[in-house]
Design a protein around this motif. Structure first.
Motif, short mmCIF file in Angstrom:
data_model
loop_
_atom_site.label_atom_id
_atom_site.label_comp_id
_atom_site.label_asym_id
_atom_site.label_seq_id
_atom_site.Cartn_x
_atom_site.Cartn_y
_atom_site.Cartn_z
N UNK A 67 0.81 -1.23 0.00
CA UNK A 67 0.00 0.00 0.00
C UNK A 67 0.84 1.27 0.00
N UNK A 68 2.15 1.12 -0.20
CA UNK A 68 3.02 2.29 -0.33
C UNK A 68 3.09 3.14 0.92
N UNK A 69 3.05 2.51 2.08
CA UNK A 69 3.11 3.25 3.34
C UNK A 69 4.55 3.69 3.57
N UNK A 70 4.77 5.01 3.54
CA UNK A 70 6.11 5.57 3.69
C UNK A 70 6.28 6.34 4.99
N UNK A 71 5.17 6.70 5.63
CA UNK A 71 5.21 7.48 6.86
C UNK A 71 4.33 6.84 7.91
N UNK A 72 4.72 7.04 9.15
CA UNK A 72 3.89 6.58 10.26
C UNK A 72 3.64 7.78 11.18
N UNK A 73 2.44 7.94 11.64
CA UNK A 73 1.27 7.12 11.35
C UNK A 73 0.63 7.48 10.01
N UNK A 74 0.07 6.48 9.39
CA UNK A 74 -0.78 6.66 8.22
C UNK A 74 -2.08 5.93 8.52
N UNK A 75 -3.19 6.62 8.35
CA UNK A 75 -4.51 6.02 8.56
C UNK A 75 -5.17 5.86 7.21
N UNK A 76 -5.64 4.66 6.91
CA UNK A 76 -6.34 4.42 5.66
C UNK A 76 -7.67 3.75 5.95
#
Length: 104
Positions: A67-76
């Motif tokens: 899902x291309x998560x590059x930063x935390x936090x990320x909410x989807x």
């Protein structure tokens, strides 16, 4: 708030009949820890409408990569197995609700 993993992802998120808000987080992420109480409050408020789950991006790199998560936090927010809204970074509860509620 329950945790999901690479191995439970499909059953818990993609196949869910209810919308699912996924918190992509990491243990080293300070903003992730500060956001946790807000997400727990939303999980209670949205009970029966939306499931709120968390996925540790370090322990579960496959989903994070997919899902291309590059930063935390990320909410989807996922609805019908598809991502419909993403919010990056820790934000106040009112701003999160304003961004996510229309997609429910």
């Amino acid at each position: 708030m329950e945790a999901v993993t690479d191995s439970t992802w499909t059953a818990e998120v993609l196949a869910s009949e209810m919308p699912v808000l996924v918190d992509f987080w990491a243990d080293w992420c300070g903003p992730c820890h500060r956001l946790r109480p807000t997400l727990e409050a939303l999980a209670e408020e949205w009970a029966g409408r939306v499931r709120v789950v968390s996925l540790d991006i370090d322990a579960n790199p496959n989903v994070a990569r997919d899902y291309g998560i590059l930063s935390a936090p990320t909410l989807t927010l996922f609805r019908g197995g598809e991502p419909v809204r993403t919010v990056v970074g820790a934000q106040p509860k009112s701003r999160l609700v304003a961004q996510l509620e229309p997609a429910l």
